[in-house]
Design an enzyme around this catalytic site. Structure first.
Site, PDB file in Angstrom:
ATOM      1  N   GLY A  12      21.206  65.180  53.558  1.00 42.99           N
ATOM      2  CA  GLY A  12      19.973  64.390  53.531  1.00 42.99           C
ATOM      3  C   GLY A  12      19.658  63.785  54.887  1.00 42.99           C
ATOM      4  N   ASP A  13      18.437  63.256  54.994  1.00 45.21           N
ATOM      5  CA  ASP A  13      17.982  62.568  56.206  1.00 45.21           C
ATOM      6  C   ASP A  13      17.984  63.472  57.432  1.00 45.21           C
ATOM      7  OD1 ASP A  13      17.821  60.288  54.600  1.00 45.21           O
ATOM      8  OD2 ASP A  13      19.910  59.773  55.019  1.00 45.21           O
ATOM      9  N   GLY A  15      15.341  65.059  58.465  1.00 49.75           N
ATOM     10  CA  GLY A  15      14.028  65.006  59.101  1.00 49.75           C
ATOM     11  C   GLY A  15      13.008  65.827  58.315  1.00 49.75           C
ATOM     12  N   LYS A  16      13.221  65.911  57.000  1.00 56.16           N
ATOM     13  CA  LYS A  16      12.305  66.690  56.146  1.00 56.16           C
ATOM     14  C   LYS A  16      10.887  66.128  56.236  1.00 56.16           C
ATOM     15  CE  LYS A  16      15.048  65.728  52.685  1.00 56.16           C
ATOM     16  NZ  LYS A  16      16.269  65.230  53.362  1.00 56.16           N
ATOM     17  N   GLY A  40      14.108  58.642  51.322  1.00 58.56           N
ATOM     18  CA  GLY A  40      13.309  57.940  52.316  1.00 58.56           C
ATOM     19  C   GLY A  40      12.927  58.959  53.372  1.00 58.56           C
ATOM     20  N   HIS A  41      11.665  59.347  53.397  1.00 57.35           N
ATOM     21  CA  HIS A  41      11.196  60.368  54.340  1.00 57.35           C
ATOM     22  C   HIS A  41      10.299  59.692  55.379  1.00 57.35           C
ATOM     23  CE1 HIS A  41      11.845  63.721  51.088  1.00 57.35           C
ATOM     24  NE2 HIS A  41      12.939  63.058  51.397  1.00 57.35           N
ATOM     25  N   THR A 129      22.409  54.860  45.494  1.00 58.61           N
ATOM     26  CA  THR A 129      21.398  53.906  45.970  1.00 58.61           C
ATOM     27  C   THR A 129      21.128  52.827  44.915  1.00 58.61           C
ATOM     28  OG1 THR A 129      19.631  55.302  45.095  1.00 58.61           O
ATOM     29  CG2 THR A 129      20.266  55.675  47.384  1.00 58.61           C
ATOM     30  N   ARG A 143      18.299  64.504  26.305  1.00 59.74           N
ATOM     31  CA  ARG A 143      17.126  64.647  25.422  1.00 59.74           C
ATOM     32  C   ARG A 143      16.691  63.342  24.758  1.00 59.74           C
ATOM     33  NH1 ARG A 143      19.963  69.612  22.593  1.00 59.74           N
ATOM     34  NH2 ARG A 143      21.569  68.017  22.736  1.00 59.74           N
ATOM     35  N   GLN A 224      16.582  64.675  49.153  1.00 64.27           N
ATOM     36  CA  GLN A 224      18.033  64.856  49.299  1.00 64.27           C
ATOM     37  C   GLN A 224      18.298  66.208  49.976  1.00 64.27           C
ATOM     38  OE1 GLN A 224      16.978  63.620  45.813  1.00 64.27           O
ATOM     39  NE2 GLN A 224      16.841  61.830  47.102  1.00 64.27           N
ATOM     40  N   PRO A 304      24.256  51.856  57.091  1.00 65.04           N
ATOM     41  CA  PRO A 304      24.577  52.725  58.230  1.00 65.04           C
ATOM     42  C   PRO A 304      25.011  54.102  57.719  1.00 65.04           C
ATOM     43  CG  PRO A 304      26.161  50.886  58.064  1.00 65.04           C
ATOM     44  CD  PRO A 304      25.133  50.690  56.992  1.00 65.04           C
ATOM     45  N   LEU A 332      17.752  67.180  68.293  1.00 61.33           N
ATOM     46  CA  LEU A 332      18.541  67.717  69.405  1.00 61.33           C
ATOM     47  C   LEU A 332      18.697  66.663  70.502  1.00 61.33           C
ATOM     48  CD1 LEU A 332      19.774  70.435  70.490  1.00 61.33           C
ATOM     49  CD2 LEU A 332      17.692  70.630  71.847  1.00 61.33           C
ATOM     50  N   ASP A 333      17.640  65.897  70.737  1.00 63.56           N
ATOM     51  CA  ASP A 333      17.615  64.900  71.812  1.00 63.56           C
ATOM     52  C   ASP A 333      18.696  63.830  71.668  1.00 63.56           C
ATOM     53  OD1 ASP A 333      15.662  64.389  69.554  1.00 63.56           O
ATOM     54  OD2 ASP A 333      15.807  62.373  70.388  1.00 63.56           O
TER      55      ASP A 333
HETATM   56  P1  GDP Z   1      14.356  62.838  55.737  1.00 66.30           P
HETATM   57  O1  GDP Z   1      14.889  61.999  54.617  1.00 66.30           O
HETATM   58  O2  GDP Z   1      14.976  64.189  55.785  1.00 66.30           O
HETATM   59  O3  GDP Z   1      12.851  62.920  55.744  1.00 66.30           O
HETATM   60  O4  GDP Z   1      14.774  62.092  57.076  1.00 66.30           O
HETATM   61  P2  GDP Z   1      14.747  60.501  57.360  1.00 66.30           P
HETATM   62  O5  GDP Z   1      13.358  60.066  57.563  1.00 66.30           O
HETATM   63  O6  GDP Z   1      15.561  59.768  56.355  1.00 66.30           O
HETATM   64  O7  GDP Z   1      15.600  60.440  58.696  1.00 66.30           O
HETATM   65  C1  GDP Z   1      15.229  61.146  59.839  1.00 66.30           C
HETATM   66  C2  GDP Z   1      15.039  60.143  60.992  1.00 66.30           C
HETATM   67  O8  GDP Z   1      15.063  60.818  62.224  1.00 66.30           O
HETATM   68  C3  GDP Z   1      13.706  59.419  60.950  1.00 66.30           C
HETATM   69  O9  GDP Z   1      13.875  58.121  61.442  1.00 66.30           O
HETATM   70  C4  GDP Z   1      12.822  60.264  61.875  1.00 66.30           C
HETATM   71  O10 GDP Z   1      11.770  59.507  62.453  1.00 66.30           O
HETATM   72  C5  GDP Z   1      13.812  60.660  62.913  1.00 66.30           C
HETATM   73  N1  GDP Z   1      13.577  61.953  63.584  1.00 66.30           N
HETATM   74  C6  GDP Z   1      13.090  63.109  63.031  1.00 66.30           C
HETATM   75  N2  GDP Z   1      13.123  64.104  63.951  1.00 66.30           N
HETATM   76  C7  GDP Z   1      13.668  63.583  65.075  1.00 66.30           C
HETATM   77  C8  GDP Z   1      14.006  64.120  66.354  1.00 66.30           C
HETATM   78  O11 GDP Z   1      13.851  65.297  66.633  1.00 66.30           O
HETATM   79  N3  GDP Z   1      14.563  63.257  67.253  1.00 66.30           N
HETATM   80  C9  GDP Z   1      14.793  61.946  66.973  1.00 66.30           C
HETATM   81  N4  GDP Z   1      15.347  61.188  67.924  1.00 66.30           N
HETATM   82  N5  GDP Z   1      14.481  61.400  65.779  1.00 66.30           N
HETATM   83  C10 GDP Z   1      13.946  62.217  64.846  1.00 66.30           C
HETATM   84  P1  IMO Z   2      16.480  61.879  51.587  1.00 72.19           P
HETATM   85  O1  IMO Z   2      15.481  62.615  50.714  1.00 72.19           O
HETATM   86  C1  IMO Z   2      20.653  60.647  52.102  1.00 72.19           C
HETATM   87  C2  IMO Z   2      22.934  59.814  48.429  1.00 72.19           C
HETATM   88  C3  IMO Z   2      23.410  58.408  48.158  1.00 72.19           C
HETATM   89  C4  IMO Z   2      24.707  58.700  47.422  1.00 72.19           C
HETATM   90  C5  IMO Z   2      24.340  59.921  46.579  1.00 72.19           C
HETATM   91  C6  IMO Z   2      23.954  59.616  45.139  1.00 72.19           C
HETATM   92  O2  IMO Z   2      15.914  60.756  52.352  1.00 72.19           O
HETATM   93  O3  IMO Z   2      17.268  62.862  52.405  1.00 72.19           O
HETATM   94  P2  IMO Z   2      21.757  58.517  44.074  1.00 72.19           P
HETATM   95  O4  IMO Z   2      21.175  57.142  44.232  1.00 72.19           O
HETATM   96  O5  IMO Z   2      20.850  59.626  44.436  1.00 72.19           O
HETATM   97  O6  IMO Z   2      22.387  58.721  42.719  1.00 72.19           O
HETATM   98  O7  IMO Z   2      22.990  58.549  45.125  1.00 72.19           O
HETATM   99  O8  IMO Z   2      23.249  60.532  47.244  1.00 72.19           O
HETATM  100  N1  IMO Z   2      21.476  59.968  48.665  1.00 72.19           N
HETATM  101  C7  IMO Z   2      20.932  60.235  49.859  1.00 72.19           C
HETATM  102  N2  IMO Z   2      21.491  60.336  51.090  1.00 72.19           N
HETATM  103  N3  IMO Z   2      19.335  60.873  51.957  1.00 72.19           N
HETATM  104  C8  IMO Z   2      18.759  60.818  50.725  1.00 72.19           C
HETATM  105  O9  IMO Z   2      17.474  61.190  50.504  1.00 72.19           O
HETATM  106  C9  IMO Z   2      19.558  60.430  49.623  1.00 72.19           C
HETATM  107  N4  IMO Z   2      19.302  60.251  48.302  1.00 72.19           N
HETATM  108  C10 IMO Z   2      20.495  59.971  47.733  1.00 72.19           C
HETATM  109  O10 IMO Z   2      23.633  57.702  49.355  1.00 72.19           O
HETATM  110  O11 IMO Z   2      25.696  59.106  48.331  1.00 72.19           O
HETATM  111 MG    MG Z   3      15.814  60.157  54.281  1.00 72.06          MG
END
Ligand code: GDP
Ligand code: IMO
Ligand code: MG
Length: 435
Positions: A12-13, A15-16, A40-41, A129, A143, A224, A304, A332-333
């Site tokens: 997850g996270d 950069g979707k 959180g996107h 979460t 069900r 996720q 964190p 990458l940066d």
């Molecule tokens: P998602 O859940 O996959 O949509 O990703 P998140 O938004 O949770 O986390 C990605 C974080 O990286 C966000 O704070 C973006 O603004 C940031 N981000 C995305 N692409 C880049 C990149 O190429 N470089 C840097 N430095 N930050 C990026």
């Molecule tokens: P995005 O879409 C990162 C993690 C939680 C926990 C596990 C189960 O922003 O990438 P849950 O509350 O879903 O039952 O928690 O999954 N988790 C994520 N980690 N990015 C997410 O979403 C996440 N959504 C859930 O931290 O480890």
């Molecule tokens: Mg996220």
């Protein structure tokens, strides 16, 4: 533009949100297929930052129809908060947001049960979460869930809640706790949501079919990621939905035959929030530095994120189970300052070398990464928009990753902004993405 699935390749996270937003200007529909407000996107537009939890990341584009699929679980309080926040920021939300009548509701007792079960797991807690995601999906599979469509059928609501209440009280009493939910107030609250959200609640699968029949194209947004997928992730340290690309079919009712491409989102290193094995953890000051540099704090919970080196074993697994046509390599940066970069190519586990992630969590816990070291580039890549302008060592890093995971890397992200993106000219699907 074809119909494309965007799915996360790690924990997850990745950069979707950025990539969905980037491609959204080329489609008419953006549809989310799984998860809830555990996601959180982040989307950065100029000096403005938006964090989407439930609403598809296409919402910032005028004229894009945003759909929330049946595969999602929706906390109506969280949804109303998100709508209000976006409106306050000047984003239009009217007929452009529709919600599946088959999506399941997250209700207050789901959160309560989750807090309890996480406590009971003690040191083995999942680190969820605490938003009620798992228990809501349990009720769906069991069900006895309530669905968005029930909000607009108040006569049936009270009956369904009675069944939910029976199950919840059984669990709570078993744990020696007293139920705290005011069910009468809940029925009223839910009827209120029905009044306010009712006009958006519809058969989203049908809407999607109608839009596609008109020749419109769609992006299917996953929340996720593969390693959090309930089947193919690091079970039991996963979320409770189908986060891999196949989840788009069941989570939206889009036929497999209508999906033209699958794009994987991959961070140039690895991060993880919550509990469970994470073989390539960096540790020490370096991890803190990467966390600081990459802003690696949860977009939903602020926790964190653990940071680790790129893990080619899990990325290969992701390529295989998702069938990515190509990947976008993000952030990458963040690695710009490093003199040397590590890539995990395999695991050592009980005297054996493994090319695959083991399904057994106890074994996965004992896996040690086997690293290969690559020279860093030690110069700024921030904002670079042409592949040829990247330092040679950065190109070598990207090419090595591509070779190890057996898939093409077509997009490279060099910063959070829309403009800080490289679309490689020679990659096979480039024409779909070029401006
Ligand atoms: P998602 O859940 O996959 O949509 O990703 P998140 O938004 O949770 O986390 C990605 C974080 O990286 C966000 O704070 C973006 O603004 C940031 N981000 C995305 N692409 C880049 C990149 O190429 N470089 C840097 N430095 N930050 C990026
Ligand atoms: P995005 O879409 C990162 C993690 C939680 C926990 C596990 C189960 O922003 O990438 P849950 O509350 O879903 O039952 O928690 O999954 N988790 C994520 N980690 N990015 C997410 O979403 C996440 N959504 C859930 O931290 O480890
Ligand atoms: Mg996220």
């Amino acid at each position: 533009m074809p119909n494309i699935i965007i799915a996360g390749a790690q924990w997850g996270d990745e950069g979707k949100g950025k990539i969905v937003d980037l491609l959204a200007e080329r489609v008419q529909v953006v549809a989310r297929y799984n998860g809830g407000h555990n996601a959180g996107h982040t989307v950065i537009v100029g000096d403005r930052r938006f964090i989407l939890h439930l609403i598809p990341s296409g919402i910032l584009h005028d004229g894009v129809l945003c759909l929330m699929g049946n595969g999602m679980v929706i906390d109506p309080w969280a949804l109303e908060r998100e709508i209000a926040e976006l409106r306050e920021a000047g984003i239009t939300i009217d007929g452009n947001l529709r919600i599946s009548d088959r999506a399941h509701l997250i209700l207050p007792h789901h959160r309560e049960i989750e807090t309890l079960t996480e406590e009971l797991r003690g040191a083995r807690s999942i680190g969820t979460t605490l938003r009620g995601i798992g228990p809501a999906y349990e009720d769906k599979i069991g069900r006895r869930g309530l669905r968005m469509g029930d909000l607009v059928r108040p006569a049936a609501l009270a009956d369904k809640l009675t069944e939910a209440r029976r199950h919840y009280e059984l669990i709570l009493r078993g744990a020696g706790r007293e139920p705290m939910i005011d069910w009468d107030a809940l029925v009223k609250d839910l009827a209120g949501f029905g009044d306010r959200l009712g006009s958006r609640i519809t058969d989203v699968a049908r809407t999607l079919h109608v839009e596609m029949a008109r020749g419109y194209s769609a992006l299917f947004e996953g929340a996720q990621a593969t390693m959090l997928d309930v089947d193919f992730g690091s079970y039991p340290y996963v979320t409770s939905s189908s986060a891999i690309a196949a989840g788009a079919a069941t989570g939206l009712g889009v036929p497999l035959t209508r999906i033209d491409a699958i794009v994987g989102i991959l961070k140039a290193y690895t991060t993880r929030v919550g509990g469970g094995p994470f073989p390539t953890t960096m540790g020490g000051e370096l991890e803190e530095e990467i966390r600081r540099q990459g802003g690696e704090f949860g977009a939903s919970t602020g926790r964190p994120r653990r940071c680790g080196w790129f893990d080619a074993v899990i990325a290969r697994h992701a390529v295989r189970v998702n069938g990515f046509d190509f990947l976008a390599l993000m952030k990458l940066d963040v690695l710009d300052a490093l003199a040397e970069i590590r890539i995990c190519t395999a695991y050592r586990c009980e005297g054996e070398t493994l090319d695959e992630m083991p399904a057994d969590p106890a074994l996965f816990e004992r896996c040690e990464p086997v690293y290969e070291n690559i020279p860093g580039w030690q110069s700024a890549t921030v904002g670079i928009r042409k592949y040829a302008d990247l330092p040679e060592a950065a190109r070598r890093y990207i090419e090595r990753i591509s070779e190890l995971i057996g898939a093409e890397i077509g997009i490279i992200s060099t910063g959070p902004d829309r403009s800080q993106t490289i679309v490689r000219e020679q990659f096979s699907l480039a024409s779909w993405f070029a401006g």
